[in-house]
Every structure is written in structure tokens, then in C-alpha cells.
Design a protein around this motif. Structure first.
Motif, PDB file in Angstrom:
ATOM      1  N   VAL A 131       0.849  -1.194   0.000  1.00  0.00           N
ATOM      2  CA  VAL A 131       0.000   0.000   0.000  1.00  0.00           C
ATOM      3  C   VAL A 131       0.885   1.245   0.000  1.00  0.00           C
ATOM      4  O   VAL A 131       1.967   1.244   0.597  1.00  0.00           O
ATOM      5  N   ALA A 132       0.392   2.305  -0.669  1.00  0.00           N
ATOM      6  CA  ALA A 132       1.212   3.506  -0.910  1.00  0.00           C
ATOM      7  C   ALA A 132       2.480   3.058  -1.651  1.00  0.00           C
ATOM      8  O   ALA A 132       3.579   3.540  -1.397  1.00  0.00           O
ATOM      9  N   GLY A 133       2.274   2.129  -2.560  1.00  0.00           N
ATOM     10  CA  GLY A 133       3.389   1.435  -3.216  1.00  0.00           C
ATOM     11  C   GLY A 133       4.119   2.270  -4.251  1.00  0.00           C
ATOM     12  O   GLY A 133       5.204   1.895  -4.705  1.00  0.00           O
ATOM     13  N   GLY A 134       3.519   3.410  -4.644  1.00  0.00           N
ATOM     14  CA  GLY A 134       4.201   4.384  -5.500  1.00  0.00           C
ATOM     15  C   GLY A 134       4.804   3.779  -6.740  1.00  0.00           C
ATOM     16  O   GLY A 134       4.142   3.111  -7.541  1.00  0.00           O
ATOM     17  N   THR A 135       6.111   3.972  -6.902  1.00  0.00           N
ATOM     18  CA  THR A 135       6.785   3.572  -8.135  1.00  0.00           C
ATOM     19  C   THR A 135       7.298   2.121  -8.083  1.00  0.00           C
ATOM     20  O   THR A 135       8.095   1.717  -8.921  1.00  0.00           O
ATOM     21  N   ALA A 171      -5.470   4.311   1.080  1.00  0.00           N
ATOM     22  CA  ALA A 171      -5.158   3.302   2.113  1.00  0.00           C
ATOM     23  C   ALA A 171      -6.249   3.231   3.182  1.00  0.00           C
ATOM     24  O   ALA A 171      -6.358   2.236   3.897  1.00  0.00           O
ATOM     25  N   GLU A 172      -7.066   4.288   3.270  1.00  0.00           N
ATOM     26  CA  GLU A 172      -8.098   4.327   4.305  1.00  0.00           C
ATOM     27  C   GLU A 172      -9.349   3.551   3.916  1.00  0.00           C
ATOM     28  O   GLU A 172     -10.209   3.301   4.756  1.00  0.00           O
ATOM     29  N   ILE A 192       3.718  -1.295   3.847  1.00  0.00           N
ATOM     30  CA  ILE A 192       3.546   0.131   3.531  1.00  0.00           C
ATOM     31  C   ILE A 192       4.886   0.792   3.831  1.00  0.00           C
ATOM     32  O   ILE A 192       5.382   0.724   4.953  1.00  0.00           O
ATOM     33  N   SER A 193       5.496   1.342   2.792  1.00  0.00           N
ATOM     34  CA  SER A 193       6.854   1.859   2.944  1.00  0.00           C
ATOM     35  C   SER A 193       6.867   3.351   2.640  1.00  0.00           C
ATOM     36  O   SER A 193       6.475   3.765   1.536  1.00  0.00           O
ATOM     37  N   PHE A 194       7.260   4.135   3.612  1.00  0.00           N
ATOM     38  CA  PHE A 194       7.291   5.598   3.490  1.00  0.00           C
ATOM     39  C   PHE A 194       5.944   6.134   3.009  1.00  0.00           C
ATOM     40  O   PHE A 194       5.890   7.117   2.267  1.00  0.00           O
ATOM     41  N   GLY A 195       4.880   5.454   3.428  1.00  0.00           N
ATOM     42  CA  GLY A 195       3.542   5.845   2.995  1.00  0.00           C
ATOM     43  C   GLY A 195       2.655   6.272   4.142  1.00  0.00           C
ATOM     44  O   GLY A 195       1.895   7.242   4.027  1.00  0.00           O
TER      45      GLY A 195
END
Ligand code: SAM
Length: 262
Positions: A79-83, A133-134, A148-151
Motif C-alpha cells: 500500500v502507498a506502493g508508489g513507483t 489506504a483508508e 507500507i513503505s514511506f507511505g
């Protein structure tokens, strides 16, 4: 603006939900402005990560994967997986059969990730989903591993996201959060403050011509809950065996928890 009792309650429970960096904003505005930050940095995001951290973010991400110990039979959601940095590492560790869903609120970040996966020839068993993510569009008990990394720092209501993580994990499933955290040694903390407040926004301005987004990065780290508080919030969201591990003097921490069979 009129504040209702529910809002007061939400604010008390999520003191960070109405802060965009140092600015006090409404929760809705926070979500919109975070979207704007990542719209603005998406194309330079990977380069900036390397420049600002001197490449150390790669080691932190590798350390996360070491904790996760991915297995080919598991289902993963990043989650908040971005690039795609975490998803690609999971793929490398678990092999081509692992099913990986990358979820992020920002389409531009996901597009960069999807293009990277095309470049790698990794199209199968990857899903790229635009979502908050909510409120994840997944059934209860769907995944073995949630990362969830840096998210989490960017999510408006952290506790809502933690409860969603708990809901979508299978019983026995594991939660992992890699995030900037709080340096414990006071002398090192002063060096870190200097680097964050004086250097990072300047690098951001030089490379992306966008000082504000990197100022947000620095401010949002300061507003993020301390290690023990986040651990407690994991427990309050239902997770068992909640614990954390500091890296680089607490600059970054990995929190983890398990959804118990109950
Ligand atoms: N996980 C990637 C990594 O470690 O390189 C990307 C991290 S980047 C700093 C933060 C990501 O969180 C952005 O892609 C942003 O769009 C996403 N994000 C922010 N708020 C979010 C939310 N409420 N739900 C899902 N993703 C969110």
C-alpha cells in the motif's frame, strides 16, 4: 469553520490528520495536498530518493524485505506502493509466481511504477490499483502480507488505514510498515535536524524546482508518531505481537504486527 464532536474526537485520536507538514488544514485538504505533492514529484521521485538518502533508502528497503521473507505462495499487498520499489523487491525475493498488488492514491506514481514493471518484463501477477489506504477495495482476509513503505506518514487518518490493513489481512497475516521515525540520541538528532531542514529542501529545489514538496517531507516526518506510540496504535487496531526495529539511529523504523487467528 464549525467543528463537530465527531471531528473533535477524530482529531484527538489522529492528531496528525489535520496537519499538512507545519500547516493546519482540514483533513480533506490534507489528502488533496498530499496528492499534489506526489503529482509534482512522481517523475523525479526515484532519483530524489537516491540523492537525499545517499542511496541508503535501498538498504532500508532491503532490510524490510529481509523481515518479510517473501514466499511464492503468499499474496502481497503493498500500500502507498508508489513507483514499485517494494513490490519489485518482493518479486525478486519470492519469484515470478507471487501475486503482488500495488495500491496507491496517486495515479502518476503508479504509472511510473507500471512503466518500470514493463521495462523489467514483469507484467504477470502484478496489479496496480489506484485507491486510498483508508478504504481499500479488497475483501476481508485477502492477503498474507501487507507492506507500507514511506507511505503511512502521508495518510490522513493513520488509525483508519491500520484498521483497513487489519481487515484485508488473512488470519495469521503480517503487517509491515517502513517509515521515517525519530532519532533517539539528542546530539545526533541535532545533526539530523540540520540536514533535514537546511539541506533536503535545497536539494529538492535544485532537482525538482519544488522546494515546498520537500519541505513537506521534512515537516511530515516530525509530525509522525514516535516509535512506541505507533506500536501502541498497531495494538489498538487489533494487531498482536506488535514490535519495531530502529535503523540508522531511529531515522527509520520497521513496525510489524500479526493478525492473530481468533
Ligand atoms: N512505497 C514507495 C517507496 O517506498 O518508495 C513510495 C513512497 S512515497 C514517499 C509515498 C506514497 O504514498 C506516494 O506514492 C503517495 O501517493 C502515497 N500515498 C499518500 N497518501 C496515500 C493514501 N492515503 N493512500 C494510498 N497511498 C497514499
Amino acid at each position: 469553520m464549525k467543528t463537530t464532536r465527531n471531528q473533535n474526537h477524530a482529531q484527538k485520536q489522529n492528531p496528525e490528520s489535520e496537519w499538512f507538514g507545519r500547516e493546519k488544514v482540514s483533513a480533506d485538504e490534507k489528502t488533496d495536498r498530499v496528492l499534489g505533492v506526489f503529482d509534482s514529484v512522481a517523475n523525479k521521485y526515484d532519483l530524489m530518493n537516491d540523492l537525499m538518502s545517499g542511496g541508503i533508502h535501498r538498504l532500508w528497503k532491503n532490510a524490510l524485505i529481509k523481515e518479510v521473507k517473501p514466499h511464492p505462495a503468499q499474496k502481497f499487498v503493498d500500500v502507498a506502493g508508489g513507483t514499485g520499489d517494494i513490490a519489485f523487491r518482493i518479486r525478486e525475493a519470492a519469484g515470478l509466481d507471487a501475486q503482488i498488488t500495488v495500491a496507491d492514491i496517486n495515479e502518476n506514481m503508479l504509472n511510473v511504477g507500471r512503466n518500470r514493471s514493463i521495462d523489467k518484463g514483469w507484467l504477470d501477477n502484478f496489479e496496480w490499483i489506484t485507491t486510498n489506504a483508508e478504504s481499500l477495495p479488497f475483501s476481508d482476509n485477502s492477503f498474507d502480507v501487507y507492506t507500507i513503505s514511506f507511505g503511512l506518514r502521508n495518510v490522513t487518518h493513520i488509525d483508519t488505514a491500520l484498521k483497513e490493513a487489519f481487515r484485508v489481512l488473512k488470519p495469521g497475516g503480517r503487517f509491515f510498515c517502513l517509515e521515517f521515525s525519530h532519532v533517539t540520541d539528542p546530539i545526533l538528532a541535532r545533526f539530523y535536524d540540520f540536514y533535514s531542514y537546511k539541506i533536503i529542501p535545497k536539494i529538492g529545489e535544485f532537482i525538482t524546482k519544488d522546494r515546498e514538496s520537500y519541505q513537506y517531507l521534512v515537516d511530515s516526518i516530525r509530525k509522525f508518531p514516535k516509535q512506541d506510540e505507533l506500536r501502541k496504535r498497531l495494538i489498538d487496531s487489533g494487531f498482536a505481537q506488535a514490535k519495531y526495529k530502529n535503523m540508522t539511529f531511529g531515522t527509520v523504523a520497521i513496525h510489524e504486527g500479526i493478525k492473530d487467528f481468533a
